[in-house]
Enzyme design. Sequence first.
Site, PDB file in Angstrom:
ATOM      1  N   HIS A 141      -7.520   0.335   3.498  1.00 11.10           N
ATOM      2  CA  HIS A 141      -8.422   1.486   3.470  1.00 11.10           C
ATOM      3  C   HIS A 141      -9.891   1.054   3.419  1.00 11.10           C
ATOM      4  CE1 HIS A 141      -4.920   3.864   3.084  1.00 11.10           C
ATOM      5  NE2 HIS A 141      -4.725   3.713   1.784  1.00 11.10           N
ATOM      6  N   TYR A 142     -10.162  -0.031   2.718  1.00 13.80           N
ATOM      7  CA  TYR A 142     -11.546  -0.502   2.652  1.00 13.80           C
ATOM      8  C   TYR A 142     -12.037  -0.871   4.045  1.00 13.80           C
ATOM      9  CZ  TYR A 142     -15.504  -3.598   1.815  1.00 13.80           C
ATOM     10  OH  TYR A 142     -16.742  -4.186   1.856  1.00 13.80           O
ATOM     11  N   SER A 143     -11.281  -1.674   4.769  1.00 10.92           N
ATOM     12  CA  SER A 143     -11.682  -2.077   6.114  1.00 10.92           C
ATOM     13  C   SER A 143     -11.890  -0.861   7.010  1.00 10.92           C
ATOM     14  CB  SER A 143     -10.618  -3.005   6.727  1.00 10.92           C
ATOM     15  OG  SER A 143     -10.413  -4.148   5.933  1.00 10.92           O
ATOM     16  N   LYS A 146     -15.057   1.325   5.902  1.00 12.85           N
ATOM     17  CA  LYS A 146     -16.337   0.671   6.207  1.00 12.85           C
ATOM     18  C   LYS A 146     -16.609   0.726   7.706  1.00 12.85           C
ATOM     19  CE  LYS A 146     -18.830  -1.262   3.753  1.00 12.85           C
ATOM     20  NZ  LYS A 146     -20.001  -0.758   2.971  1.00 12.85           N
TER      21      LYS A 146
END
Length: 379
Positions: A141-143, A146
């Site tokens: 989810h972070y990738s 961002k």
Amino acid sequence: MRILVTGASGFLGGHLVDGALSQGHTVRALVRPGSDAARLRSLPGVEVVAGDLTDGGPLGPAAEGCQAVLHSAARVVDHGSRAQFLAVNVTGTLRLLAAARSAGVQRFVFVSSSSALMRVRESDRLGIDESTPYPRRWFNHYSETKAIAEQYVRAADGPEFTTCAVRPRGIWGPRDHAGFLPRMVAAMRTGRLPDLSGGKRVLVSLCHVDNAVDACLRAMSAPASRVGGKAYFIVDRGETDLWPFLARVGALFDCPPPAPRIPLSLGRAMASAIDTGWNLCRCGGGRRRNTDAGPLLSRYMMALLTRSATYDTAAARHDLGYTAPRTQAEGLRALRTWVTAVGGVTAWTSGSAAKHPAASVGPAPRKAPDSTGQRDTTS
């Protein structure tokens, strides 16, 4: 200029404040309500305002009267729901973009991440440049969030509102209390960091915090026609052989090197099991459910520690005049000096160094270029 810095009470954000002040700018520091802003309030030229990216109300007043925004605030942990990441990294960035544009801000620099291009399954990749497309499926989810936010920022570029993104990778340096390096040193101190390389050479690009700050300030002042709508990889000079580097950092603080060496397949299985167990505990009512601390080893961390990934900074050199002013050797010396000043490696890796009187001490920020892209001769 008056510059709005988001995430100003954090690691990179705090250094961005210092860098902006060193150039003679004034800073409006946006911090989440309840954050420790004592250091920021002690700095001449800094106005501290409380606000949250998930609440658009305070963002408009925070941007009023500012000429530039350095947006470093984000959800950067490697765990949590997609909704949590979207709320901060995407919706929060969109709210800040709208507030900045309405307030007449001329320059918006988004601190993205090399992880915006991180795929679910991929082999080692060396010399990655900005021509590399976004994935169809992101690693986590972070990738994903961002990357989505970065694309919104780049698309918002226009004649009166210049936007761009910088993509540092593996930021490290003084005043980092929760990043990958203090976590690795903490594990080495107690003999809990095995060599996860499996005997494979893992070549990576890292980014000292001074270099990340230098690039952000250059992106803020470079000609709009040169940087508008673009993204730039920002890393230290040269490649780093990761596991010998970790052993070298550990040796600075009398830590044993990572051991024993375990096969890659076993390391990945361990990461998967720990990730799964942590999430079950978190979602099933265990005592970790309300904490923001993640698992000791996650699939994401395992990928970062075992995949070779290096980045080409030719575009940043050409458009920003970026040359990574802080060398790795200089950075390691400065880190050791700072760790000693805040009470030693135990204080640093336990997080208690953040409250030490010397916690704000660090190397003087490097000066970034003027609008012509020329480097200051004192750099």
